[in-house]
Design a protein around this motif. Structure first.
Motif, PDB file in Angstrom:
ATOM      1  N   GLN A   1     -16.546   3.479  -4.288  1.00 50.34           N
ATOM      2  CA  GLN A   1     -15.410   3.568  -5.198  1.00 50.34           C
ATOM      3  C   GLN A   1     -14.592   2.279  -5.152  1.00 50.34           C
ATOM      4  O   GLN A   1     -14.148   1.770  -6.194  1.00 50.34           O
ATOM      5  CB  GLN A   1     -14.542   4.763  -4.828  1.00 50.34           C
ATOM      6  CG  GLN A   1     -13.300   4.934  -5.700  1.00 50.34           C
ATOM      7  CD  GLN A   1     -12.408   6.065  -5.192  1.00 50.34           C
ATOM      8  OE1 GLN A   1     -12.833   6.906  -4.402  1.00 50.34           O
ATOM      9  NE2 GLN A   1     -11.159   6.078  -5.643  1.00 50.34           N
TER      10      GLN A   1
ATOM     11  N   LYS B   1      -6.693  -1.435  -6.271  1.00 49.44           N
ATOM     12  CA  LYS B   1      -6.398  -0.220  -5.496  1.00 49.44           C
ATOM     13  C   LYS B   1      -7.113  -0.218  -4.151  1.00 49.44           C
ATOM     14  O   LYS B   1      -7.510   0.830  -3.637  1.00 49.44           O
ATOM     15  CB  LYS B   1      -6.749   1.051  -6.278  1.00 49.44           C
ATOM     16  CG  LYS B   1      -6.235   1.077  -7.707  1.00 49.44           C
ATOM     17  CD  LYS B   1      -4.739   0.802  -7.783  1.00 49.44           C
ATOM     18  CE  LYS B   1      -4.245   0.734  -9.228  1.00 49.44           C
ATOM     19  NZ  LYS B   1      -2.824   0.299  -9.315  1.00 49.44           N
TER      20      LYS B   1
ATOM     21  N   LYS C   1       0.836  -1.207   0.000  1.00 48.46           N
ATOM     22  CA  LYS C   1       0.000   0.000   0.000  1.00 48.46           C
ATOM     23  C   LYS C   1       0.870   1.255   0.000  1.00 48.46           C
ATOM     24  O   LYS C   1       0.639   2.189  -0.777  1.00 48.46           O
ATOM     25  CB  LYS C   1      -0.912  -0.018   1.225  1.00 48.46           C
ATOM     26  CG  LYS C   1      -1.783   1.206   1.405  1.00 48.46           C
ATOM     27  CD  LYS C   1      -2.556   1.128   2.715  1.00 48.46           C
ATOM     28  CE  LYS C   1      -1.621   1.219   3.911  1.00 48.46           C
ATOM     29  NZ  LYS C   1      -2.358   1.162   5.203  1.00 48.46           N
TER      30      LYS C   1
ATOM     31  N   GLU D   1     -13.829   3.356   5.993  1.00 47.82           N
ATOM     32  CA  GLU D   1     -13.979   4.441   5.026  1.00 47.82           C
ATOM     33  C   GLU D   1     -15.459   4.745   4.865  1.00 47.82           C
ATOM     34  O   GLU D   1     -16.316   3.890   5.123  1.00 47.82           O
ATOM     35  CB  GLU D   1     -13.380   4.047   3.669  1.00 47.82           C
ATOM     36  CG  GLU D   1     -11.870   3.941   3.651  1.00 47.82           C
ATOM     37  CD  GLU D   1     -11.194   5.292   3.471  1.00 47.82           C
ATOM     38  OE1 GLU D   1     -11.895   6.337   3.470  1.00 47.82           O
ATOM     39  OE2 GLU D   1      -9.954   5.303   3.340  1.00 47.82           O
TER      40      GLU D   1
ATOM     41  N   GLU E   1      -0.564   6.402  -6.476  1.00 49.57           N
ATOM     42  CA  GLU E   1      -1.836   5.677  -6.572  1.00 49.57           C
ATOM     43  C   GLU E   1      -2.758   6.047  -5.403  1.00 49.57           C
ATOM     44  O   GLU E   1      -2.287   6.301  -4.289  1.00 49.57           O
ATOM     45  CB  GLU E   1      -1.586   4.166  -6.551  1.00 49.57           C
ATOM     46  CG  GLU E   1      -0.707   3.655  -7.682  1.00 49.57           C
ATOM     47  CD  GLU E   1      -1.465   3.497  -8.981  1.00 49.57           C
ATOM     48  OE1 GLU E   1      -2.670   3.825  -9.027  1.00 49.57           O
ATOM     49  OE2 GLU E   1      -0.845   3.048  -9.960  1.00 49.57           O
ATOM     50  N   ASP E   2      -4.044   6.061  -5.676  1.00 53.60           N
ATOM     51  CA  ASP E   2      -5.060   6.284  -4.633  1.00 53.60           C
ATOM     52  C   ASP E   2      -5.498   4.913  -4.117  1.00 53.60           C
ATOM     53  O   ASP E   2      -6.298   4.231  -4.753  1.00 53.60           O
ATOM     54  CB  ASP E   2      -6.255   7.054  -5.194  1.00 53.60           C
ATOM     55  CG  ASP E   2      -7.352   7.256  -4.151  1.00 53.60           C
ATOM     56  OD1 ASP E   2      -7.055   7.144  -2.934  1.00 53.60           O
ATOM     57  OD2 ASP E   2      -8.512   7.508  -4.550  1.00 53.60           O
TER      58      ASP E   2
ATOM     59  N   ARG F   1       1.178   4.135  -2.905  1.00 49.94           N
ATOM     60  CA  ARG F   1       0.882   5.544  -2.624  1.00 49.94           C
ATOM     61  C   ARG F   1       2.056   6.442  -2.955  1.00 49.94           C
ATOM     62  O   ARG F   1       1.877   7.568  -3.429  1.00 49.94           O
ATOM     63  CB  ARG F   1       0.458   5.690  -1.156  1.00 49.94           C
ATOM     64  CG  ARG F   1      -0.965   5.203  -0.901  1.00 49.94           C
ATOM     65  CD  ARG F   1      -1.364   5.310   0.563  1.00 49.94           C
ATOM     66  NE  ARG F   1      -2.796   5.061   0.723  1.00 49.94           N
ATOM     67  CZ  ARG F   1      -3.398   4.953   1.905  1.00 49.94           C
ATOM     68  NH1 ARG F   1      -2.685   5.062   3.028  1.00 49.94           N
ATOM     69  NH2 ARG F   1      -4.701   4.725   1.984  1.00 49.94           N
TER      70      ARG F   1
ATOM     71  N   ARG G   1     -16.454   6.248  -0.452  1.00 47.10           N
ATOM     72  CA  ARG G   1     -15.181   5.581  -0.741  1.00 47.10           C
ATOM     73  C   ARG G   1     -15.366   4.076  -0.882  1.00 47.10           C
ATOM     74  O   ARG G   1     -14.697   3.424  -1.697  1.00 47.10           O
ATOM     75  CB  ARG G   1     -14.171   5.887   0.375  1.00 47.10           C
ATOM     76  CG  ARG G   1     -13.658   7.298   0.366  1.00 47.10           C
ATOM     77  CD  ARG G   1     -12.600   7.504  -0.702  1.00 47.10           C
ATOM     78  NE  ARG G   1     -11.286   7.059  -0.267  1.00 47.10           N
ATOM     79  CZ  ARG G   1     -10.214   7.018  -1.059  1.00 47.10           C
ATOM     80  NH1 ARG G   1     -10.328   7.362  -2.337  1.00 47.10           N
ATOM     81  NH2 ARG G   1      -9.042   6.619  -0.594  1.00 47.10           N
TER      82      ARG G   1
ATOM     83  N   ILE H   1      -7.431   2.704  -1.428  1.00 41.30           N
ATOM     84  CA  ILE H   1      -8.482   2.753  -0.404  1.00 41.30           C
ATOM     85  C   ILE H   1      -8.162   1.700   0.637  1.00 41.30           C
ATOM     86  O   ILE H   1      -8.115   0.507   0.339  1.00 41.30           O
ATOM     87  CB  ILE H   1      -9.868   2.509  -1.032  1.00 41.30           C
ATOM     88  CG1 ILE H   1     -10.152   3.567  -2.105  1.00 41.30           C
ATOM     89  CG2 ILE H   1     -10.955   2.532   0.045  1.00 41.30           C
ATOM     90  CD1 ILE H   1     -11.398   3.294  -2.919  1.00 41.30           C
TER      91      ILE H   1
END
Length: 390
Positions: free
Chosen positions: A378, A348, A21, A371, A29-30, A25, A375, A32
């Motif tokens: 998403q 992601k 992760k 979240e 990258e986004d 990042r 989110r 979640i």
């Protein structure tokens, strides 16, 4: 250099996925994060305001009481009476701990040693497995999950164990599987423990985090439970006070006294302004867990219903802030770690691999509801794009 107790200790359950992760990042990258069960809901405003007030008083900057200040122990006794109808003597049946994780691990030091045996569910929150091992005891893992009869599995493990187990570690509602039990189930276990002279240690971390009318029972609601059981109650999830590190061990007075004695050598307790603020949270914001639950309920439904729409059928949990999801059939052979790596790299989304909770967790991943619903929506969309075999 050679070290003790940590030799052979595997990487913590989230460290591998956390590394991926963080790498993603850094590359922009986004990601979640639905992996680490770190509550994002604010703590009660009443507690925050009291903390700010009391931290300015230099009298509170001194050492506090390892066992917890008297009014704090009284506050949790009052909460147990309101919430569960259980009477607790705050002087002999309550001790404050610096979070349930610290309390449980140190409790194992006074209950277990080399040559002793403990029964622990698999899968399980890691400290439930490693706490007895750090104390030098042998751990027999007992399968728990959606298709398991945990009570029968416990009885079989008991019969096959030698020496006979001294401690049974429990946690309902259960992390990570979200398994729930009723008071009748607790009664059967208390009866067994009374007959066989075994200590029950119940981690009640999700005591108030429940949905659809389900009310998690305290083991201390069972008549006679105080003869054989202790329970950990924490403000972490119920009041969304994870970083405050306020929890309690309640129940059997001899065991409470033993942990209190050990802690007297190990710490001076939680920072006193935090203890005072925790009193305010329990006494002045008793309905805060209901507010927290409504948020988790919306997130649970958003995730489970969203995954169902893309072809990944996941049962809705009755409790906890997690969703325990069987890996979809087309991906099951990859194993939970590789599947979680796929979810990070292609979907992601960070989750927790089931194998990190013990051998009984393989074949599953754990989602943490940390979240907001937007989110999570998403996350479902990016997972859908990643899982092309669904």
């Amino acid at each position: 250099m050679e070290f003790r107790r940590i030799t052979g200790l595997p990487p913590y359950v989230l460290s591998i996925i956390d590394g991926l992760k963080a790498e993603a990042r850094r590359a922009g990258e986004d990601i979640i994060d639905l992996g680490f069960g770190n509550p994002d809901i604010p703590s009660p405003e009443s507690a925050v305001e009291k903390l700010v007030e009391k931290v300015r008083d230099p009298r509170n900057h001194r050492y506090s009481a390892s066992r917890g200040i008297p009014k704090l122990r009284r506050a949790v006794s009052d909460l147990y009476l309101r919430r569960f109808g259980v009477e607790l003597d705050p002087d002999t049946e309550v001790v404050t701990t610096i979070g349930a994780k610290e309390g449980l691990s140190h409790l194992m030091w006074v209950l277990l040693g080399p040559g002793d045996t403990a029964l622990v569910p698999t899968p399980s929150y890691p400290i439930h497995i490693w706490g007895p091992l750090f104390a030098g005891a042998d751990v027999r893992q007992v399968r728990l999950g959606p298709e398991e009869d945990f009570f029968d599995n416990l009885m079989e493990a008991w019969e096959n164990a030698w020496p006979k187990p001294r401690v049974i570690v429990l946690s309902f509602p259960h992390n990570p599987t979200t398994t729930c039990v009723d008071l009748a189930w607790m009664q059967r276990l208390v009866d067994f423990a009374s007959e066989h002279d075994v200590v029950l240690v119940h981690d009640f971390a999700y005591s108030d985090t429940a949905f659809d009318g389900y009310q998690p029972p305290s083991i201390l609601e069972v008549p006679g439970a105080k003869d054989v059981a202790v329970e950990f109650y924490t403000l972490t999830k119920s009041f969304s006070m994870a970083g405050w590190r306020v929890a309690f061990m309640v129940g059997n007075p001899e065991i409470v006294a033993a942990l209190t004695k050990l802690k007297g050598y190990l710490d001076y307790g939680t920072f006193q302004p935090i203890q005072i603020a925790a009193i305010v949270a329990m006494n002045e914001s008793p309905d805060y867990p209901k507010f927290v639950n409504e948020i988790y309920l919306g997130r649970r439904d958003a995730l489970c219903e969203g995954l169902s729409r893309i072809g990944w059928t996941v049962p809705k949990p009755k409790a906890t802030m997690f969703v325990w999801a069987p890996i979809p059939e087309p991906y099951r052979e990859t194993g939970s770690l590789e599947f979680c790596k796929l979810l990070v790299s292609e979907g992601k989304v960070a989750t927790s691999p089931g194998f990190g909770f013990g051998p009984g967790g393989e074949g599953y991943v754990r989602f943490a509801l940390i979240e907001n619903e937007q989110r999570i929506g998403q996350a479902v969309r990016t997972i859908n794009r990643a899982l092309t075999k669904l």
